[in-house]
Design an enzyme around this catalytic site. Sequence first.
Site, PDB file in Angstrom:
ATOM      1  N   LEU A 140       0.869  -1.166   0.000  1.00  0.00           N
ATOM      2  CA  LEU A 140       0.000   0.000   0.000  1.00  0.00           C
ATOM      3  C   LEU A 140       0.912   1.224   0.000  1.00  0.00           C
ATOM      4  O   LEU A 140       1.930   1.240   0.701  1.00  0.00           O
ATOM      5  CB  LEU A 140      -0.901   0.044   1.245  1.00  0.00           C
ATOM      6  CG  LEU A 140      -1.985  -1.022   1.385  1.00  0.00           C
ATOM      7  CD1 LEU A 140      -2.729  -0.830   2.709  1.00  0.00           C
ATOM      8  CD2 LEU A 140      -2.959  -0.998   0.231  1.00  0.00           C
ATOM      9  N   ASP A 141       0.563   2.236  -0.778  1.00  0.00           N
ATOM     10  CA  ASP A 141       1.335   3.473  -0.747  1.00  0.00           C
ATOM     11  C   ASP A 141       1.370   4.024   0.676  1.00  0.00           C
ATOM     12  O   ASP A 141       0.474   3.775   1.484  1.00  0.00           O
ATOM     13  CB  ASP A 141       0.709   4.520  -1.671  1.00  0.00           C
ATOM     14  CG  ASP A 141       0.860   4.166  -3.145  1.00  0.00           C
ATOM     15  OD1 ASP A 141       1.727   3.336  -3.473  1.00  0.00           O
ATOM     16  OD2 ASP A 141       0.102   4.727  -3.957  1.00  0.00           O
ATOM     17  N   THR A 142       2.383   4.813   0.969  1.00  0.00           N
ATOM     18  CA  THR A 142       2.532   5.386   2.306  1.00  0.00           C
ATOM     19  C   THR A 142       1.270   6.126   2.740  1.00  0.00           C
ATOM     20  O   THR A 142       0.806   5.987   3.878  1.00  0.00           O
ATOM     21  CB  THR A 142       3.742   6.335   2.343  1.00  0.00           C
ATOM     22  OG1 THR A 142       4.938   5.579   2.092  1.00  0.00           O
ATOM     23  CG2 THR A 142       3.863   7.016   3.699  1.00  0.00           C
ATOM     24  N   ARG A 160      -4.668   5.648  -8.478  1.00  0.00           N
ATOM     25  CA  ARG A 160      -4.341   7.077  -8.551  1.00  0.00           C
ATOM     26  C   ARG A 160      -4.288   7.565  -9.996  1.00  0.00           C
ATOM     27  O   ARG A 160      -4.828   8.630 -10.312  1.00  0.00           O
ATOM     28  CB  ARG A 160      -3.020   7.341  -7.828  1.00  0.00           C
ATOM     29  CG  ARG A 160      -3.106   7.057  -6.331  1.00  0.00           C
ATOM     30  CD  ARG A 160      -1.739   7.008  -5.666  1.00  0.00           C
ATOM     31  NE  ARG A 160      -1.108   8.315  -5.634  1.00  0.00           N
ATOM     32  CZ  ARG A 160       0.107   8.521  -5.131  1.00  0.00           C
ATOM     33  NH1 ARG A 160       0.806   7.495  -4.634  1.00  0.00           N
ATOM     34  NH2 ARG A 160       0.629   9.737  -5.120  1.00  0.00           N
TER      35      ARG A 160
END
Length: 222
Positions: free
Chosen positions: A54-56, A156
């Site tokens: 998961l992205d930060t 995104r």
Amino acid sequence: MTIPILYEDGEALVIDKPAGLPIERPRAGGRSLEDHLEDLKLGFQRPPMPVHRLDTDTSGCLLLARNPKALKRFNKAFEDRQVEKVYLGVLAGTVADDEGEIALSLSKISSKDAGWRMIAAKKGKPSLTHWRKLDEKDGTTLIEFRPETGRTHQIRIHALAGLGASLLGDPIYGTGKGAPHTMLHASGLIVHREGKTPIEASAPLPADFARLGFAIPDAAGV
């Protein structure tokens, strides 16, 4: 920081990763999920291992394997698309349609000034996301995303290139304004297992979403 546990059995944990916590230690140093893995052993000899990414900025359901054999099986489940994922994202804009799908080929580019990012490109890797509109507030839109593929930054870039608006707060594909971080939350996860009941977890909507006036409708679960 205490990491909430959403699911636990002998081979798996699903945690509710907070937004802002990177999975791996940043090059510049600082805290990461690695700081919490010892606490997440929960009596096991080995610390659990993240199966996916998961992205930060992204909060929500993150699967951890509690032994190497489980890690191998879970990796294969992701490769074989035996995993159902549900994300909630807030668009910095509105969309006319109520639902649809986004199919784009994605490629990675980089520059010295802007760093790297994903773009829609004919020679890229195929990606597919199903989406539906859940709510609108003050020119922003809560969208449910169900990705079938797992490309880097898929949701995104799909928000921007497929729906015409970036996620609110996204500093790479948008302006980075309107929210303290990219408004994306992994709200649901199901991992199918041969001969066993599926791993199933749901993560509650974070406070940052609630402050924008959004709530999870009953029909928005996995």
